[in-house]
Motif scaffolding. Structure first.
Motif, mmCIF file in Angstrom:
data_model
loop_
_atom_site.group_PDB
_atom_site.id
_atom_site.type_symbol
_atom_site.label_atom_id
_atom_site.label_comp_id
_atom_site.label_asym_id
_atom_site.label_seq_id
_atom_site.Cartn_x
_atom_site.Cartn_y
_atom_site.Cartn_z
ATOM 1 N N PRO A 149 -44.504 -37.945 10.936
ATOM 2 C CA PRO A 149 -43.882 -38.385 9.686
ATOM 3 C C PRO A 149 -43.676 -39.894 9.632
ATOM 4 C CG PRO A 149 -42.204 -37.568 11.152
ATOM 5 C CD PRO A 149 -43.519 -37.355 11.860
ATOM 6 N N TYR A 150 -44.104 -40.576 10.694
ATOM 7 C CA TYR A 150 -43.936 -42.022 10.768
ATOM 8 C C TYR A 150 -45.186 -42.747 10.285
ATOM 9 C CZ TYR A 150 -39.844 -40.803 13.533
ATOM 10 O OH TYR A 150 -38.660 -40.278 13.948
ATOM 11 N N ASP A 151 -45.087 -44.053 10.208
ATOM 12 C CA ASP A 151 -46.207 -44.850 9.722
ATOM 13 C C ASP A 151 -47.325 -44.925 10.764
ATOM 14 O OD1 ASP A 151 -45.356 -46.676 11.646
ATOM 15 O OD2 ASP A 151 -44.266 -47.912 10.208
ATOM 16 N N ASP A 152 -48.324 -45.765 10.485
ATOM 17 C CA ASP A 152 -49.511 -45.818 11.343
ATOM 18 C C ASP A 152 -49.245 -46.355 12.745
ATOM 19 O OD1 ASP A 152 -51.080 -44.752 9.378
ATOM 20 O OD2 ASP A 152 -51.813 -46.672 8.629
ATOM 21 N N THR A 153 -48.028 -46.839 13.005
ATOM 22 C CA THR A 153 -47.706 -47.339 14.347
ATOM 23 C C THR A 153 -47.910 -46.255 15.399
ATOM 24 O OG1 THR A 153 -46.051 -48.854 13.426
ATOM 25 C CG2 THR A 153 -45.916 -48.386 15.786
ATOM 26 N N VAL A 154 -47.481 -45.021 15.095
ATOM 27 C CA VAL A 154 -47.615 -43.922 16.057
ATOM 28 C C VAL A 154 -49.084 -43.606 16.311
ATOM 29 C CG1 VAL A 154 -47.157 -41.474 16.451
ATOM 30 C CG2 VAL A 154 -45.371 -42.940 15.501
ATOM 31 N N ILE A 155 -49.899 -43.609 15.266
ATOM 32 C CA ILE A 155 -51.332 -43.337 15.429
ATOM 33 C C ILE A 155 -51.994 -44.442 16.240
ATOM 34 C CG2 ILE A 155 -53.510 -42.938 14.234
ATOM 35 C CD1 ILE A 155 -51.425 -40.715 13.934
ATOM 36 N N ARG A 156 -51.608 -45.684 15.993
ATOM 37 C CA ARG A 156 -52.168 -46.792 16.787
ATOM 38 C C ARG A 156 -51.781 -46.650 18.259
ATOM 39 N NH1 ARG A 156 -50.849 -49.980 12.158
ATOM 40 N NH2 ARG A 156 -48.870 -50.601 13.109
ATOM 41 N N ASN A 157 -50.527 -46.253 18.514
ATOM 42 C CA ASN A 157 -50.095 -46.027 19.897
ATOM 43 C C ASN A 157 -50.923 -44.922 20.548
ATOM 44 O OD1 ASN A 157 -48.133 -47.969 19.556
ATOM 45 N ND2 ASN A 157 -46.461 -46.508 19.264
ATOM 46 N N LEU A 158 -51.213 -43.890 19.775
ATOM 47 C CA LEU A 158 -52.014 -42.774 20.280
ATOM 48 C C LEU A 158 -53.415 -43.239 20.650
ATOM 49 C CD1 LEU A 158 -51.785 -39.644 20.663
ATOM 50 C CD2 LEU A 158 -52.841 -39.429 18.412
ATOM 51 N N LYS A 159 -54.016 -44.051 19.798
ATOM 52 C CA LYS A 159 -55.363 -44.559 20.071
ATOM 53 C C LYS A 159 -55.366 -45.509 21.260
ATOM 54 C CE LYS A 159 -56.939 -44.273 15.249
ATOM 55 N NZ LYS A 159 -57.391 -45.049 14.065
ATOM 56 N N THR A 160 -54.344 -46.342 21.353
ATOM 57 C CA THR A 160 -54.261 -47.309 22.457
ATOM 58 C C THR A 160 -54.200 -46.610 23.811
ATOM 59 O OG1 THR A 160 -53.124 -48.929 21.059
ATOM 60 C CG2 THR A 160 -52.885 -49.183 23.452
ATOM 61 N N ASN A 161 -53.495 -45.477 23.857
ATOM 62 C CA ASN A 161 -53.302 -44.740 25.120
ATOM 63 C C ASN A 161 -54.147 -43.475 25.160
ATOM 64 O OD1 ASN A 161 -50.878 -46.336 26.333
ATOM 65 N ND2 ASN A 161 -50.269 -45.919 24.219
ATOM 66 N N ASP A 162 -55.346 -43.548 24.591
ATOM 67 C CA ASP A 162 -56.220 -42.384 24.465
ATOM 68 C C ASP A 162 -56.488 -41.703 25.800
ATOM 69 O OD1 ASP A 162 -58.292 -40.751 22.893
ATOM 70 O OD2 ASP A 162 -59.535 -41.665 24.452
ATOM 71 N N LEU A 163 -56.802 -42.458 26.823
ATOM 72 C CA LEU A 163 -57.152 -41.866 28.119
ATOM 73 C C LEU A 163 -55.973 -41.102 28.723
ATOM 74 C CD1 LEU A 163 -59.307 -44.688 29.765
ATOM 75 C CD2 LEU A 163 -60.082 -42.567 28.683
ATOM 76 N N ALA A 164 -54.786 -41.707 28.677
ATOM 77 C CA ALA A 164 -53.600 -41.046 29.227
ATOM 78 C C ALA A 164 -53.253 -39.796 28.426
ATOM 79 C CB ALA A 164 -52.418 -42.009 29.242
ATOM 80 N N VAL A 165 -53.423 -39.867 27.107
ATOM 81 C CA VAL A 165 -53.124 -38.717 26.253
ATOM 82 C C VAL A 165 -54.101 -37.570 26.534
ATOM 83 C CG1 VAL A 165 -53.150 -37.891 23.862
ATOM 84 C CG2 VAL A 165 -52.013 -40.053 24.430
ATOM 85 N N ASN A 196 -45.124 -31.810 23.283
ATOM 86 C CA ASN A 196 -44.253 -32.406 24.303
ATOM 87 C C ASN A 196 -45.043 -33.292 25.266
ATOM 88 O OD1 ASN A 196 -42.017 -31.074 23.239
ATOM 89 N ND2 ASN A 196 -42.262 -29.294 24.581
ATOM 90 N N ALA A 197 -46.236 -32.840 25.645
ATOM 91 C CA ALA A 197 -47.053 -33.604 26.596
ATOM 92 C C ALA A 197 -47.492 -34.941 25.995
ATOM 93 C CB ALA A 197 -48.275 -32.787 27.014
ATOM 94 N N ILE A 198 -47.930 -34.914 24.746
ATOM 95 C CA ILE A 198 -48.379 -36.152 24.090
ATOM 96 C C ILE A 198 -47.210 -37.112 23.896
ATOM 97 C CG2 ILE A 198 -49.356 -37.104 21.965
ATOM 98 C CD1 ILE A 198 -50.970 -34.501 21.699
ATOM 99 N N ASN A 199 -46.080 -36.582 23.419
ATOM 100 C CA ASN A 199 -44.910 -37.444 23.207
ATOM 101 C C ASN A 199 -44.399 -38.050 24.509
ATOM 102 O OD1 ASN A 199 -44.565 -37.452 20.408
ATOM 103 N ND2 ASN A 199 -43.527 -35.487 20.435
ATOM 104 N N GLU A 200 -44.492 -37.292 25.597
ATOM 105 C CA GLU A 200 -44.049 -37.816 26.890
ATOM 106 C C GLU A 200 -44.890 -39.026 27.297
ATOM 107 O OE1 GLU A 200 -41.896 -38.356 30.310
ATOM 108 O OE2 GLU A 200 -41.457 -37.127 28.548
ATOM 109 N N VAL A 201 -46.198 -38.944 27.085
ATOM 110 C CA VAL A 201 -47.074 -40.080 27.400
ATOM 111 C C VAL A 201 -46.727 -41.283 26.523
ATOM 112 C CG1 VAL A 201 -49.450 -40.929 27.308
ATOM 113 C CG2 VAL A 201 -48.972 -38.662 28.228
ATOM 114 N N LEU A 202 -46.552 -41.055 25.235
ATOM 115 C CA LEU A 202 -46.251 -42.157 24.325
ATOM 116 C C LEU A 202 -44.899 -42.793 24.635
ATOM 117 C CD1 LEU A 202 -47.535 -40.763 20.901
ATOM 118 C CD2 LEU A 202 -48.689 -42.305 22.498
ATOM 119 N N ARG A 203 -43.923 -41.969 25.017
ATOM 120 C CA ARG A 203 -42.617 -42.542 25.376
ATOM 121 C C ARG A 203 -42.718 -43.402 26.631
ATOM 122 N NH1 ARG A 203 -40.369 -37.626 23.130
ATOM 123 N NH2 ARG A 203 -40.819 -36.501 25.053
ATOM 124 N N GLN A 204 -43.515 -42.935 27.597
ATOM 125 C CA GLN A 204 -43.675 -43.717 28.826
ATOM 126 C C GLN A 204 -44.410 -45.020 28.564
ATOM 127 O OE1 GLN A 204 -45.645 -41.172 31.660
ATOM 128 N NE2 GLN A 204 -43.847 -39.889 32.014
#
Length: 222
Positions: A149-165, A196-204
Motif C-alpha cells: 500500500p506504500y509508494d514505489d520506494t518499497v518496490i525499489r527496495n525490493l529490486k535493489t535487494n533482488d538476490l537476497a529476496v 514474512n520472509a520478504i519483509n524480513e529481508v527488506l527490514r534487514q
C-alpha cells in the motif's frame, strides 16, 4: 657606600617595573586571544557553522530520504494512466490510520463495503521459483507477485535487494510440505510465510518491509 647602593637600586627600580609591566601585558594578551578563539569556536558550533557528526547532517539526510508513504486510494494508478510496470493496481490493503509509514505489512484490515482506504502497488517478480518440497520427491514451481500500500520506494527496495529476496523465497519454498501445496489453506499459509520472509529481508537491508501480500501467478507441482 650605602648611599651609592641605594641610589643605584632606586635607578634600577623603574626599569624592573617597566619589564614586569610588559610581561603582564603579554600574558593578558595571550589569555585574551585564547579566550576569543574558544568563544568563537563555541559560537560557531552552537550556530551550526562547524560540522558535526551527530547534528544537522542526519536531519538533512532524513529530509532528503523520507520513508515510504501510504498511497490513498484516490491516487491509485489505473491501466491506461501511463503507470509503470510497478504501478498501483486495484483492491488495496489498509495498514494505518495516518499517512505516516508504519510497517504493519502482512496484516491487511478491511474497512467495509466501501473498499480499502489505500491503493495497492503491484509488482511481479521476474522468473519463476523452483524448489524441492520438504521430505518429498515432489518439486514445486511458482511465479510470484507482491503488493504494497506504500509508494514505489518499497518496490525499489525490493529490486535493489533482488538476490537476497530470491534466496529467502527459495528457503521458504524448500521448507514447504506436500500437505501445504495440495490444499487451498496450505497455499495461503505459504503466502503468509513468503510475506514474512520478504519483509524480513527488506527490514534487514533497508529498515522497512512494506509488503502486504504475495500472489501466485503460476503454481505447478511435479
Amino acid at each position: 657606600m650605602s648611599d651609592d647602593k641605594d641610589k643605584k637600586d632606586a635607578a634600577k627600580a623603574p626599569g624592573k617595573m617597566a619589564k614586569l609591566g610588559k610581561i603582564i601585558a603579554m600574558v593578558v594578551g595571550v589569555l585574551l586571544l585564547l579566550g576569543g578563539g574558544v568563544g568563537a569556536g563555541l559560537y560557531a558550533a552552537s550556530s551550526g557553522l562547524l560540522g558535526s557528526g551527530h547534528g544537522g547532517g542526519h536531519e538533512s539526510a532524513a529530509e532528503n530520504h523520507p520513508g515510504p508513504k501510504l498511497v490513498p486510494k484516490s491516487e491509485q494508478k489505473r491501466p491506461g494512466d501511463g503507470a509503470e510496470d510497478s504501478g498501483h493496481g486495484g483492491g488495496g490493503e489498509e495498514h494505518a490510520d495516518s499517512g505516516e509509514a508504519k510497517d504493519n505489512a502482512g496484516m491487511p484490515t478491511p474497512i467495509g463495503d466501501g473498499g480499502e482506504r489505500y491503493a495497492s502497488n503491484y509488482y511481479e517478480l521476474p522468473k519463476d521459483f523452483t524448489s524441492n518440497l520438504r521430505d518429498s520427491v515432489h518439486v514445486v514451481q511458482v511465479g510470484l507477485a507482491v503488493s504494497t500500500p506504500y509508494d514505489d520506494t518499497v518496490i525499489r527496495n525490493l529490486k535493489t535487494n533482488d538476490l537476497a529476496v530470491r534466496s529467502a523465497i527459495l528457503l521458504t519454498l524448500g521448507d514447504t510440505t506436500e500437505e501445504q501445496v495440495f490444499t487451498s489453506e496450505g497455499k495461503r499459509q505459504v503466502q503468509r510465510k513468503l510475506v514474512n520472509a520478504i519483509n524480513e529481508v527488506l527490514r534487514q537491508k533497508e529498515g522497512f518491509g512494506g509488503i502486504a501480500n504475495v500472489y501466485f501467478t503460476n503454481f505447478v507441482v511435479q
